[in-house]
Write a protein that holds these residues in place. Structure first.
Motif, PDB file in Angstrom:
ATOM      1  N   ASP A   1      -0.010 -26.280-125.144  1.00 15.98           N
ATOM      2  CA  ASP A   1       0.808 -27.410-125.573  1.00 15.98           C
ATOM      3  C   ASP A   1       2.227 -26.905-125.830  1.00 15.98           C
ATOM      4  O   ASP A   1       2.439 -25.709-126.048  1.00 15.98           O
TER       5      ASP A   1
ATOM      6  N   SER B   1       3.898 -27.770-128.416  1.00 14.45           N
ATOM      7  CA  SER B   1       4.062 -27.697-129.865  1.00 14.45           C
ATOM      8  C   SER B   1       3.254 -26.541-130.442  1.00 14.45           C
ATOM      9  O   SER B   1       2.022 -26.541-130.384  1.00 14.45           O
ATOM     10  N   ASN B   2       3.929 -25.581-131.028  1.00 12.06           N
ATOM     11  CA  ASN B   2       3.234 -24.467-131.676  1.00 12.06           C
ATOM     12  C   ASN B   2       2.394 -24.947-132.859  1.00 12.06           C
ATOM     13  O   ASN B   2       1.297 -24.423-133.110  1.00 12.06           O
ATOM     14  N   ASN B   3       2.906 -25.923-133.599  1.00 12.37           N
ATOM     15  CA  ASN B   3       2.157 -26.459-134.730  1.00 12.37           C
ATOM     16  C   ASN B   3       0.843 -27.084-134.276  1.00 12.37           C
ATOM     17  O   ASN B   3      -0.195 -26.929-134.931  1.00 12.37           O
ATOM     18  N   ARG B   4       0.919 -27.786-133.155  1.00 13.84           N
ATOM     19  CA  ARG B   4      -0.288 -28.427-132.621  1.00 13.84           C
ATOM     20  C   ARG B   4      -1.303 -27.374-132.177  1.00 13.84           C
ATOM     21  O   ARG B   4      -2.496 -27.504-132.441  1.00 13.84           O
TER      22      ARG B   4
ATOM     23  N   THR C   1      -1.615 -24.335-133.316  1.00 15.56           N
ATOM     24  CA  THR C   1      -2.173 -23.690-134.507  1.00 15.56           C
ATOM     25  C   THR C   1      -3.268 -24.550-135.116  1.00 15.56           C
ATOM     26  O   THR C   1      -4.346 -24.053-135.484  1.00 15.56           O
ATOM     27  N   LEU C   2      -3.013 -25.847-135.217  1.00 18.21           N
ATOM     28  CA  LEU C   2      -3.999 -26.769-135.787  1.00 18.21           C
ATOM     29  C   LEU C   2      -5.272 -26.786-134.953  1.00 18.21           C
ATOM     30  O   LEU C   2      -6.382 -26.662-135.497  1.00 18.21           O
TER      31      LEU C   2
ATOM     32  N   ASP D   1      -7.110 -23.288-135.113  1.00 15.45           N
ATOM     33  CA  ASP D   1      -7.749 -23.018-136.407  1.00 15.45           C
ATOM     34  C   ASP D   1      -8.924 -23.951-136.673  1.00 15.45           C
ATOM     35  O   ASP D   1      -9.939 -23.543-137.256  1.00 15.45           O
ATOM     36  N   THR D   2      -8.795 -25.202-136.256  1.00 11.22           N
ATOM     37  CA  THR D   2      -9.836 -26.195-136.556  1.00 11.22           C
ATOM     38  C   THR D   2     -11.082 -25.994-135.702  1.00 11.22           C
ATOM     39  O   THR D   2     -12.214 -26.108-136.204  1.00 11.22           O
TER      40      THR D   2
ATOM     41  N   THR E   1      -5.862 -20.685-127.624  1.00  5.01           N
ATOM     42  CA  THR E   1      -4.671 -21.503-127.377  1.00  5.01           C
ATOM     43  C   THR E   1      -3.572 -20.649-126.766  1.00  5.01           C
ATOM     44  O   THR E   1      -3.465 -19.455-127.052  1.00  5.01           O
TER      45      THR E   1
ATOM     46  N   GLN F   1       0.686 -20.868-125.168  1.00  8.50           N
ATOM     47  CA  GLN F   1       1.922 -21.605-124.934  1.00  8.50           C
ATOM     48  C   GLN F   1       2.136 -21.856-123.452  1.00  8.50           C
ATOM     49  O   GLN F   1       2.778 -22.834-123.065  1.00  8.50           O
TER      50      GLN F   1
END
Length: 270
Positions: A39, A41-44, A46-47, A50-51, A56, A58
């Motif tokens: 994705d 989005s790095n935040n996406r 990470t979520l 982790d979940t 994942t 880039q």
């Protein structure tokens, strides 16, 4: 078998997350180590990582190289750029499944000429594992590819195979359908408030009534008119309400909504 496939998601938005959740929880259809996602989005990332404990990246290329099945979970307006980016990495060994609304198989195949392409149209209920997904085969897709696609989307609901020419109609009916049902739930709740309930109780009554009715229709597999007749006793309250629905054109309004949404899907798809 799906459990042996390595599946990669290009795009890790809400629909991709719903599919990932369906594949790994609670049934464990596919081992987490066999699922990857990329994705912008790095935040996406990470979520998601982790979940669900999946890999994942880039870079889209890393997902493609590690996956046999590629799910294009990006918005229609960026899919051309994504296809151009990944084209050199996709060959006849890859099954490419698109969930990009309105994007025809031909358009994907032009950029990925050797790939086996399947087009799908899931709806938003994938977020609660109750989606309805339509699936269409590209010219290179095999029977096994269609079974793989069906297994993936059955992990978040139900699926049906249709000809691609019907995909706009799918969009008008099941793709846009949740918005009609949400509208109906709200209207029923408004009616509840009008006849004296609090908004909270009216919404609870409306939501559960719609849910229970749909569950009954699915589990009995009876024609909806037969089920309706079970409720509408002669001279009773239900037949009085049904009469008002017919008098005010609710059936025609829903048919018109599906037809209008179908036409709009055709317009957006070019």
């Amino acid at each position: 078998m799906l459990s042996e496939k390595h599946i990669g998601f290009i795009g890790a938005g809400n629909m991709a997350e719903a599919l990932i959740r369906g594949l790994v929880k609670p049934s464990g259809v596919v081992p987490q180590a066999q699922i990857a996602a990329s994705d912008t989005s790095n935040n996406r990332l990470t979520l998601i990582g982790d979940t669900y404990n999946i890999r994942t990246y880039q870079e889209n290329k890393a997902v493609i190289e590690s996956s046999e099945v590629i799910i294009l979970a990006v918005k229609p307006q960026v899919i051309h750029a994504v296809l151009q980016e990944i084209a050199a990495s996709v060959d006849e060994t890859k099954l490419v499944i698109s969930i990009a609304a309105g994007v025809k198989i031909e358009r994907i195949q032009q950029i990925l000429p050797t790939a086996r392409v399947v087009r799908t149209m899931p709806n938003i209920a994938a977020l609660v594992h109750a989606a309805m997904t339509a699936i269409s085969a590209g010219a290179r897709a095999t029977q096994e590819d269609m079974e793989t696609a069906s297994d993936i989307f059955n992990a978040v609901g139900e699926s049906v195979i249709v000809e691609e020419k019907l995909m706009d109609a799918v969009t008008g009916l099941s793709g846009s359908g949740p918005s009609y049902i949400f509208h109906i739930i709200n209207a029923l709740a408004d009616a509840g408030v009008k006849v004296g309930f609090s908004r909270e109780i009216a919404l609870k009554l409306a939501r559960q009534t719609v849910f229970g009715s749909a569950k009954m229709a699915i589990e009995t597999n009876e024609h909806p008119m037969k089920l309706r007749d079970m409720v509408t006793s002669p001279g009773g309250t239900s037949i009085t309400g049904v009469y008002m629905l017919e008098r005010d054109g609710v059936t025609a309004a829903l048919i018109n909504a599906v037809e209008a949404a179908t036409r709009r899907s055709q317009e957006l798809g070019g």
